[in-house]
Design an enzyme around this catalytic site. Structure first.
Site, mmCIF file in Angstrom:
data_model
loop_
_atom_site.group_PDB
_atom_site.id
_atom_site.type_symbol
_atom_site.label_atom_id
_atom_site.label_comp_id
_atom_site.label_asym_id
_atom_site.label_seq_id
_atom_site.Cartn_x
_atom_site.Cartn_y
_atom_site.Cartn_z
ATOM 1 N N SER A 149 0.871 -1.179 0.000
ATOM 2 C CA SER A 149 0.000 0.000 0.000
ATOM 3 C C SER A 149 0.901 1.221 0.000
ATOM 4 C CB SER A 149 -0.858 -0.036 1.269
ATOM 5 O OG SER A 149 -1.229 1.262 1.666
ATOM 6 N N TYR A 162 -3.166 -0.684 9.869
ATOM 7 C CA TYR A 162 -3.021 -1.082 8.458
ATOM 8 C C TYR A 162 -1.637 -0.667 7.955
ATOM 9 C CZ TYR A 162 -4.252 -1.011 3.399
ATOM 10 O OH TYR A 162 -4.302 -1.186 2.035
HETATM 11 N N1 NAP Z 1 -8.169 -0.251 -3.020
HETATM 12 C C1 NAP Z 1 -7.081 0.473 -2.769
HETATM 13 O O1 NAP Z 1 -7.058 1.694 -2.948
HETATM 14 C C2 NAP Z 1 -5.850 -0.183 -2.254
HETATM 15 C C3 NAP Z 1 -4.727 0.616 -2.086
HETATM 16 C C4 NAP Z 1 -3.571 0.060 -1.603
HETATM 17 C C5 NAP Z 1 -3.530 -1.281 -1.316
HETATM 18 N N2 NAP Z 1 -4.634 -2.058 -1.486
HETATM 19 C C6 NAP Z 1 -4.515 -3.468 -1.158
HETATM 20 O O2 NAP Z 1 -4.988 -4.254 -2.224
HETATM 21 C C7 NAP Z 1 -5.501 -5.468 -1.712
HETATM 22 C C8 NAP Z 1 -6.910 -5.680 -2.230
HETATM 23 O O3 NAP Z 1 -7.720 -4.594 -1.846
HETATM 24 P P1 NAP Z 1 -9.069 -4.245 -2.600
HETATM 25 O O4 NAP Z 1 -9.173 -2.786 -2.544
HETATM 26 O O5 NAP Z 1 -9.130 -4.948 -3.912
HETATM 27 O O6 NAP Z 1 -10.130 -4.851 -1.554
HETATM 28 P P2 NAP Z 1 -11.571 -5.500 -1.700
HETATM 29 O O7 NAP Z 1 -12.169 -5.249 -3.033
HETATM 30 O O8 NAP Z 1 -12.302 -5.088 -0.462
HETATM 31 O O9 NAP Z 1 -11.257 -7.081 -1.608
HETATM 32 C C9 NAP Z 1 -10.733 -7.641 -0.444
HETATM 33 C C10 NAP Z 1 -10.733 -9.153 -0.637
HETATM 34 O O10 NAP Z 1 -10.120 -9.771 0.509
HETATM 35 C C11 NAP Z 1 -11.017 -10.715 1.075
HETATM 36 N N3 NAP Z 1 -10.821 -10.736 2.519
HETATM 37 C C12 NAP Z 1 -10.881 -9.690 3.371
HETATM 38 N N4 NAP Z 1 -10.697 -10.101 4.635
HETATM 39 C C13 NAP Z 1 -10.494 -11.453 4.564
HETATM 40 C C14 NAP Z 1 -10.267 -12.467 5.532
HETATM 41 N N5 NAP Z 1 -10.238 -12.183 6.840
HETATM 42 N N6 NAP Z 1 -10.109 -13.734 5.109
HETATM 43 C C15 NAP Z 1 -10.174 -14.038 3.797
HETATM 44 N N7 NAP Z 1 -10.373 -13.128 2.833
HETATM 45 C C16 NAP Z 1 -10.561 -11.850 3.222
HETATM 46 C C17 NAP Z 1 -12.414 -10.205 0.665
HETATM 47 O O11 NAP Z 1 -13.407 -11.218 0.655
HETATM 48 P P3 NAP Z 1 -14.353 -11.523 1.941
HETATM 49 O O12 NAP Z 1 -14.765 -10.191 2.482
HETATM 50 O O13 NAP Z 1 -15.467 -12.351 1.396
HETATM 51 O O14 NAP Z 1 -13.492 -12.291 2.883
HETATM 52 C C18 NAP Z 1 -12.117 -9.740 -0.768
HETATM 53 O O15 NAP Z 1 -12.073 -10.851 -1.643
HETATM 54 C C19 NAP Z 1 -5.388 -5.366 -0.190
HETATM 55 O O16 NAP Z 1 -4.198 -5.970 0.226
HETATM 56 C C20 NAP Z 1 -5.320 -3.884 0.040
HETATM 57 O O17 NAP Z 1 -4.692 -3.554 1.248
HETATM 58 C C21 NAP Z 1 -5.798 -1.541 -1.955
#
Ligand code: NAP
Length: 257
Positions: A149, A162
């Site tokens: 991140s 986080y």
């Molecule tokens: N979006 C951004 O701006 C951003 C920026 C920097 C980094 N990131 C990173 O990118 C990655 C993906 O983020 P995203 O934005 O694509 O998030 P997202 O759309 O909310 O997806 C998160 C995924 O993780 C799963 N998950 C969450 N908690 C879990 C748990 N306890 N056990 C198993 N699965 C779990 C969720 O499914 P369930 O809820 O069904 O478990 C979902 O499939 C993360 O590592 C995040 O920190 C995102």
């Protein structure tokens, strides 16, 4: 695909495990790896979302399966290690994407918030790496892709636990790279910018925030999950054999603006 491009980037014959593969960036990465030829096992908690994501992958010709598990629970992580390879064989590509982000001012974070954050965002990637990394090394080939991140490299308000977890993910990547790169296993971190996914819905709900963050990037727009397809295929394939231990920003220039 020309045979040259295929040699560099094809993932045919590989099996990928993508945590968080039912939503957002993880779903885009699972799709990209699958369309590049890998069989894909996705992991998340909610079964309906997993089933829908598997169907979508299969409709695109991808061999896909799911394991429902809470990665905050070590017993579930152990079950993922046991069950995931039963679908399409040994895991060649591990993508640690699943994460939570508990948004509270630093002083209001509870010990429970911290524990839940570290369990999902850091301990699960560590444990999955400890299981699959040595097996990849023994076979002489593997790829680990961790998702960091902007908080891996700089602070943002109201998500301090986080930030701790995401900074540590870069250290985990370096340690994995140091341990297994000589055996053909690379480990790298992808660092997104601000990406429009369910995880960032709370930030997207703040009036003006989406526009302000877009303006902070050099591209003038926020990220979308498909922005991570190309880097994932590159880091998962043979073309990236000499790229390891790195944190690679895929952020529209956000981190350098
Ligand atoms: N979006 C951004 O701006 C951003 C920026 C920097 C980094 N990131 C990173 O990118 C990655 C993906 O983020 P995203 O934005 O694509 O998030 P997202 O759309 O909310 O997806 C998160 C995924 O993780 C799963 N998950 C969450 N908690 C879990 C748990 N306890 N056990 C198993 N699965 C779990 C969720 O499914 P369930 O809820 O069904 O478990 C979902 O499939 C993360 O590592 C995040 O920190 C995102």
């Amino acid at each position: 695909m020309s045979s040259y491009v295929g040699e560099l980037f094809s993932l045919h014959g590989r099996t990928a495990l993508v945590t968080g593969g039912s939503s957002g960036i993880g779903q885009a990465i699972a799709t990209a790896l699958g369309r590049a030829g890998a069989a894909v096992v996705i992991v998340a908690r909610r079964p309906a979302e997993l089933a829908a994501a598997v169907r979508t992958l299969q409709e695109q010709g991808v061999r896909a399966a799911a394991v429902s598990a809470d990665l905050g629970d070590r017993a579930d992580v152990a079950r993922v290690c046991a069950e995931a390879p039963r679908h399409f064989g040994d895991i060649d590509i591990l993508v640690n994407d699943a994460a939570n982000n508990i948004r509270r001012p630093m002083g209001d974070l509870t010990t429970d918030d911290y524990d839940r954050t570290i369990a999902v965002n850091l301990t699960a990637p560590y444990l999955l790496g400890q299981h699959f990394g040595p097996r990849m090394a023994a076979r002489g080939h593997g790829r680990i892709i961790n998702i960091g991140s902007q908080q891996s490299i700089s602070a943002f308000g109201d998500s301090g636990a986080y930030g701790v977890s995401k900074a540590a993910v870069c250290g985990l990547t370096r340690s994995q790279a140091e341990a297994w790169s000589a055996h053909g296993v690379t480990s790298n971190t992808i660092i997104p910018g601000f990406v429009l996914t369910p995880l960032t819905a709370p930030a997207q709900a703040v009036p003006g925030r989406v526009e302000a963050l877009a303006a902070r990037s050099m591209t003038g727009r926020n990220g979308v999950p498909d922005d991570f397809a190309g880097i994932a295929v590159f880091l998962a394939g043979d073309a990236s054999a000499y790229v390891t231990g790195q944190a690679i920003c895929v952020d529209g220039g956000f981190s350098v603006h």
